[in-house]
Design a protein around this motif. Sequence first.
Motif, PDB file in Angstrom:
ATOM      1  N   ALA A  23      -3.708   2.249 -13.986  1.00  0.00           N
ATOM      2  CA  ALA A  23      -4.334   1.217 -13.161  1.00  0.00           C
ATOM      3  C   ALA A  23      -5.831   1.135 -13.437  1.00  0.00           C
ATOM      4  O   ALA A  23      -6.461   2.105 -13.844  1.00  0.00           O
ATOM      5  N   VAL A  24      -6.368  -0.047 -13.199  1.00  0.00           N
ATOM      6  CA  VAL A  24      -7.815  -0.264 -13.208  1.00  0.00           C
ATOM      7  C   VAL A  24      -8.176  -0.885 -11.863  1.00  0.00           C
ATOM      8  O   VAL A  24      -7.704  -1.975 -11.521  1.00  0.00           O
ATOM      9  N   VAL A  25      -8.985  -0.169 -11.096  1.00  0.00           N
ATOM     10  CA  VAL A  25      -9.429  -0.643  -9.789  1.00  0.00           C
ATOM     11  C   VAL A  25     -10.899  -1.045  -9.919  1.00  0.00           C
ATOM     12  O   VAL A  25     -11.732  -0.243 -10.348  1.00  0.00           O
ATOM     13  N   ALA A  26     -11.212  -2.281  -9.573  1.00  0.00           N
ATOM     14  CA  ALA A  26     -12.584  -2.783  -9.688  1.00  0.00           C
ATOM     15  C   ALA A  26     -13.144  -3.037  -8.295  1.00  0.00           C
ATOM     16  O   ALA A  26     -12.523  -3.720  -7.474  1.00  0.00           O
ATOM     17  N   LEU A  27     -14.303  -2.460  -8.037  1.00  0.00           N
ATOM     18  CA  LEU A  27     -15.014  -2.680  -6.779  1.00  0.00           C
ATOM     19  C   LEU A  27     -16.221  -3.554  -7.078  1.00  0.00           C
ATOM     20  O   LEU A  27     -16.942  -3.327  -8.053  1.00  0.00           O
ATOM     21  N   LEU A 100       0.019  -1.962  -2.998  1.00  0.00           N
ATOM     22  CA  LEU A 100      -0.258  -2.606  -1.714  1.00  0.00           C
ATOM     23  C   LEU A 100      -0.398  -1.581  -0.591  1.00  0.00           C
ATOM     24  O   LEU A 100      -1.205  -1.760   0.333  1.00  0.00           O
ATOM     25  N   ASP A 101       0.377  -0.520  -0.655  1.00  0.00           N
ATOM     26  CA  ASP A 101       0.237   0.549   0.339  1.00  0.00           C
ATOM     27  C   ASP A 101      -1.175   1.119   0.328  1.00  0.00           C
ATOM     28  O   ASP A 101      -1.758   1.402   1.385  1.00  0.00           O
ATOM     29  N   MET A 102      -1.729   1.304  -0.877  1.00  0.00           N
ATOM     30  CA  MET A 102      -3.084   1.847  -0.975  1.00  0.00           C
ATOM     31  C   MET A 102      -4.112   0.877  -0.414  1.00  0.00           C
ATOM     32  O   MET A 102      -5.050   1.284   0.282  1.00  0.00           O
ATOM     33  N   LEU A 103      -3.951  -0.406  -0.699  1.00  0.00           N
ATOM     34  CA  LEU A 103      -4.886  -1.390  -0.147  1.00  0.00           C
ATOM     35  C   LEU A 103      -4.786  -1.436   1.368  1.00  0.00           C
ATOM     36  O   LEU A 103      -5.806  -1.535   2.073  1.00  0.00           O
ATOM     37  N   ALA A 104      -3.562  -1.381   1.891  1.00  0.00           N
ATOM     38  CA  ALA A 104      -3.376  -1.415   3.340  1.00  0.00           C
ATOM     39  C   ALA A 104      -3.996  -0.194   4.011  1.00  0.00           C
ATOM     40  O   ALA A 104      -4.551  -0.289   5.109  1.00  0.00           O
ATOM     41  N   ALA A 105      -3.897   0.960   3.355  1.00  0.00           N
ATOM     42  CA  ALA A 105      -4.461   2.199   3.904  1.00  0.00           C
ATOM     43  C   ALA A 105      -5.929   2.364   3.580  1.00  0.00           C
ATOM     44  O   ALA A 105      -6.576   3.282   4.101  1.00  0.00           O
ATOM     45  N   ARG A 107      -7.144   3.426   0.869  1.00  0.00           N
ATOM     46  CA  ARG A 107      -7.253   4.730   0.211  1.00  0.00           C
ATOM     47  C   ARG A 107      -6.662   4.638  -1.187  1.00  0.00           C
ATOM     48  O   ARG A 107      -5.516   4.206  -1.358  1.00  0.00           O
ATOM     49  N   LEU A 108      -7.437   5.045  -2.183  1.00  0.00           N
ATOM     50  CA  LEU A 108      -6.942   5.139  -3.555  1.00  0.00           C
ATOM     51  C   LEU A 108      -6.317   6.511  -3.745  1.00  0.00           C
ATOM     52  O   LEU A 108      -6.959   7.535  -3.515  1.00  0.00           O
ATOM     53  N   ASP A 143      -5.896  12.096  -2.738  1.00  0.00           N
ATOM     54  CA  ASP A 143      -5.192  11.005  -2.067  1.00  0.00           C
ATOM     55  C   ASP A 143      -6.028  10.360  -0.969  1.00  0.00           C
ATOM     56  O   ASP A 143      -5.513   9.651  -0.120  1.00  0.00           O
ATOM     57  N   ALA A 144      -7.329  10.593  -0.986  1.00  0.00           N
ATOM     58  CA  ALA A 144      -8.170  10.082   0.099  1.00  0.00           C
ATOM     59  C   ALA A 144      -9.459   9.442  -0.408  1.00  0.00           C
ATOM     60  O   ALA A 144     -10.449   9.404   0.301  1.00  0.00           O
ATOM     61  N   VAL A 145      -9.459   8.940  -1.642  1.00  0.00           N
ATOM     62  CA  VAL A 145     -10.638   8.247  -2.145  1.00  0.00           C
ATOM     63  C   VAL A 145     -10.724   6.894  -1.433  1.00  0.00           C
ATOM     64  O   VAL A 145      -9.800   6.080  -1.531  1.00  0.00           O
ATOM     65  N   PRO A 146     -11.788   6.640  -0.688  1.00  0.00           N
ATOM     66  CA  PRO A 146     -11.823   5.437   0.158  1.00  0.00           C
ATOM     67  C   PRO A 146     -11.973   4.146  -0.641  1.00  0.00           C
ATOM     68  O   PRO A 146     -12.659   4.100  -1.656  1.00  0.00           O
TER      69      PRO A 146
END
Length: 317
Positions: A23-27, A100-105, A107-108, A143-146
């Motif tokens: 995955a690539v997550v862009a902020l 989607l679970d990560m976006l909802a939580a 948390r990455l 499991d808790a990277v915001p």
Amino acid sequence: MLVETFEVSCFVPSRLDGRALEAVVALAGRGAQAGPAVVYIHPYPPLGGQLRNNVALELAARLDRRVTVSVTFNLRGAGRSEGRTSWTGASEQEDLRSVLDMLAAARLQLHPRFHTSADCKSLLAQMRARGFLSPDSNVDQLDAVPLPQVTHTLLCGYSYGAMLAASIASADYPQLKIDYALVSYPCSVLWALALQRRGWYLQRLAATVCDAAAAYAVALATNSVPAHVPRMLFVAGTADNFTSIAAYDRWWIQLHAKALQALQALQPPVAADVADRAVSHVLAIARITNADHGWLRRESEVADAVVSWWTPLQSMP
């Protein structure tokens, strides 16, 4: 205005079986303000589909600076993701739900077999430096990277990815307020991509349209402000190699008629003009003349259609 983006290349676990998904997550911007999100879902892996496809890259170039967070990822069997493509898309649905679970939580979740605690600390240090994490935060778990809180979400699927995107019910993730941009939806070849589940995918998509139109029609009839009403954009080339524009048009007419029929079955009945307005609010279609399924050198027209359609929606409930 130029907006800074910070990309995280990583592996995340599938909630189905723990397989690692590239995955690539862009902020975007500086700081963890709440804002919209976009998720890109690529075409069929056995035919070369993967996260770095031409349509997703163009869409990301146009959308990523307009959202707070975006996720591009490889489904199982694509790129460096583990696993193999399933026969029906059921496993890939779970891969998408994992994102989607990560976006909802907010948390990455980094995969523990591919990332160490040192990797996590390095990432968190970079996020603090860019304002995405407060300096006094002591988060150090994989499991808790915001991630920023999400206010609206666009599921942007291309071909096989469109099939998967439309299979996710917006009601399953009410906090994400999902809309759908479906590029080259493979309606004429679903039998090859999903086998016996072809009918299920079409029914799921139709149910999303019907439920959204019903919610909007009730709001119109009662002069109330609706909760989020999912909207769906179809982008199709008139020279698509797998689904002819005539087949698309027949399908869209049937989909529109099915939604109207569902509204007429409501009690109390919905007036014909209100029903038609509600369905037209939910469904949008962009036909790109002489574009085929691959969109080579036509990617910007896909991006134009998606950006011009979705940008105004972010101000709606």
